[in-house]
Design a protein around this motif. Structure first.
Motif, PDB file in Angstrom:
ATOM      1  N   TYR A  32       0.818  -1.207   0.000  1.00 27.50           N
ATOM      2  CA  TYR A  32       0.000   0.000   0.000  1.00 27.50           C
ATOM      3  C   TYR A  32       0.856   1.264   0.000  1.00 27.50           C
ATOM      4  N   TYR A 126      -7.122  10.560   5.623  1.00 22.89           N
ATOM      5  CA  TYR A 126      -7.071   9.166   5.175  1.00 22.89           C
ATOM      6  C   TYR A 126      -6.171   9.028   3.947  1.00 22.89           C
ATOM      7  N   MET A 128      -4.207   5.543   1.605  1.00 24.55           N
ATOM      8  CA  MET A 128      -3.975   4.101   1.553  1.00 24.55           C
ATOM      9  C   MET A 128      -2.602   3.731   2.098  1.00 24.55           C
ATOM     10  N   LYS A 132      -5.096   3.007   5.405  1.00 20.86           N
ATOM     11  CA  LYS A 132      -5.593   1.736   4.881  1.00 20.86           C
ATOM     12  C   LYS A 132      -4.685   0.570   5.241  1.00 20.86           C
ATOM     13  N   ASN A 155     -11.686   6.403  10.402  1.00 23.44           N
ATOM     14  CA  ASN A 155     -11.012   6.586   9.116  1.00 23.44           C
ATOM     15  C   ASN A 155     -10.131   7.825   9.084  1.00 23.44           C
ATOM     16  N   HIS A 194      -2.584   7.007  -6.039  1.00 21.98           N
ATOM     17  CA  HIS A 194      -3.214   6.613  -4.788  1.00 21.98           C
ATOM     18  C   HIS A 194      -4.558   7.316  -4.615  1.00 21.98           C
ATOM     19  N   LYS A 197      -6.953   5.483  -6.920  1.00 17.85           N
ATOM     20  CA  LYS A 197      -7.265   4.144  -6.404  1.00 17.85           C
ATOM     21  C   LYS A 197      -8.227   4.198  -5.218  1.00 17.85           C
ATOM     22  N   SER A 198      -8.197   5.288  -4.471  1.00 15.72           N
ATOM     23  CA  SER A 198      -9.054   5.428  -3.297  1.00 15.72           C
ATOM     24  C   SER A 198     -10.426   6.006  -3.638  1.00 15.72           C
ATOM     25  N   PHE A 221     -12.515   9.231   1.343  1.00 17.20           N
ATOM     26  CA  PHE A 221     -11.223   8.546   1.249  1.00 17.20           C
ATOM     27  C   PHE A 221     -10.220   9.321   0.394  1.00 17.20           C
ATOM     28  N   CYS A 222     -10.498  10.591   0.140  1.00 14.78           N
ATOM     29  CA  CYS A 222      -9.613  11.394  -0.721  1.00 14.78           C
ATOM     30  C   CYS A 222      -8.648  12.210   0.125  1.00 14.78           C
TER      31      CYS A 222
END
Length: 338
Positions: A32, A126, A128, A132, A155, A194, A197-198, A221-222
């Motif tokens: 990750y 947050y 990854m 994550k 989170n 990333h 992907k999130s 999640f950004c």
């Protein structure tokens, strides 16, 4: 019984290359962090990066190391104690990398009879490569070693009002008596991929001037949106005019497109733009570490002045700030009531 696990990044055991190398190997081999297929990752990390990086990183760690040890670990242990003193449920501390493992932290809670765990990564935003990877490993460990446990995740807390107030108050306090021309919010960098992907929508994140200010489920999640939102709320509280602050991203690896603008380039160019007195805050971290103490407070300071800057102020992270300790404790108490 309920309990809490605080998790931060981690640290090598010492600033010696022999200890830095295995730490970097564990960190950079995390899928990750460098999210490419295993064989390519192994080639990059073990065939290229780890040939020189341990010595370079060891030198950097040596500049910030204290008699008590790694600043990040020392601060985190003090935070752990202060939070534990404020709450009635067991609190454990772990690191994603290094010897203070998440498994040890969960085991410590289990030994105290804990079956419900609040997992709190000490990252406001947050990502990854930080949040994550903690969640994934914790769940793997739970299934394998602690099947009786349930885990509740936090989170992020980038937009929680009490955190924002703590951050704003800290900045205000450290700026007293410093007549700054500009306040730079320097966030840790991540590869642009990333962000994509999130993106839970798979289509929202364009990494342009509009996507991060356009409402979307992707923002949960950004990392980029959350950094910008942290800044927005803080400068609003402090009433800082738009022309007196900006945001940048630091600590990139070569070969990839990372979030821009880059902290080092922007800082080096600021004196030529008339910015002679610069303050820098690093809100991607809540505890001072290599990236804040060496990269910003030392190197960025030197580079700024070498390029014509006059006064540089690195604003410390929240660290053991008492109001921040109260905030964490209040989150725990609120969760424990339910």
């Amino acid at each position: 019984m309920k309990g809490v696990l605080l998790v931060n990044l981690g640290s090598p055991e010492s600033p010696d290359p022999k200890d830095v190398k295995p730490y970097l190997d564990e960190f950079l081999m995390d899928k990750y962090v460098i999210d490419v297929p295993y064989l390519l990752r192994a080639l990059l990390v073990r065939g290229i990066i780890l040939r020189k990086r341990p010595e370079e990183s060891a030198h950097a760690y040596g500049k910030i190391w204290t008699k008590e040890g790694s600043p990040l670990v020392v601060i985190s242990k003090n935070v752990h104690k202060k939070v534990q003193d404020r709450v009635d449920v067991p609190v454990a501390l772990a690191m994603r990398y290094g010897s203070m493992t998440i498994q040890k932290g969960l085991q410590e809670l289990k030994d105290k009879g804990v079956t419900e765990v609040l997992l709190l990564p000490m990252y406001p935003q947050y990502a990854m490569a930080s949040t994550k990877t903690i969640f994934v490993l914790a769940e793997e460990l739970r299934k394998k070693h602690f099947p009786e446990m349930t885990i509740t995740r936090i989170n992020s807390f980038y937009n929680k009002k009490d955190y924002i107030q703590n951050l704003a108050d800290s900045i205000k306090e450290h700026l007293e008596g410093f007549d700054y021309d500009h306040l730079l919010f320097s966030y840790h960098g991540i590869p642009e991929r990333h962000i994509r992907k999130s993106d839970v929508t798979t289509t929202h994140c364009k990494i342009n001037s509009s996507c991060c200010v356009t409402a979307s489920p992707a923002h949960e999640f950004c990392y980029r949106h959350q950094c910008f939102e942290t800044t927005r709320q803080v400068v609003e509280l402090l009433n800082i005019p738009k022309e007196k602050y900006s945001e940048t991203f630091q600590s990139r690896l070569a070969g990839d497109k990372w979030l821009e603008p880059y902290t080092d380039i922007e800082i080096n160019n600021m004196p030529a733009k008339g910015i002679k007195n610069l303050a820098v805050v690093t809100p991607a971290f809540v505890a001072d570490c290599l990236e804040t103490l060496e990269e910003i407070a030392m190197r960025a300071d030197e580079d700024f002045k070498a390029n014509g800057g006059e006064n540089f102020k690195a604003i410390p992270c929240l660290n053991e700030d008492e109001a921040w300790m109260d905030t964490i404790a209040n989150w725990i108490k609120e969760w424990a009531k339910n």
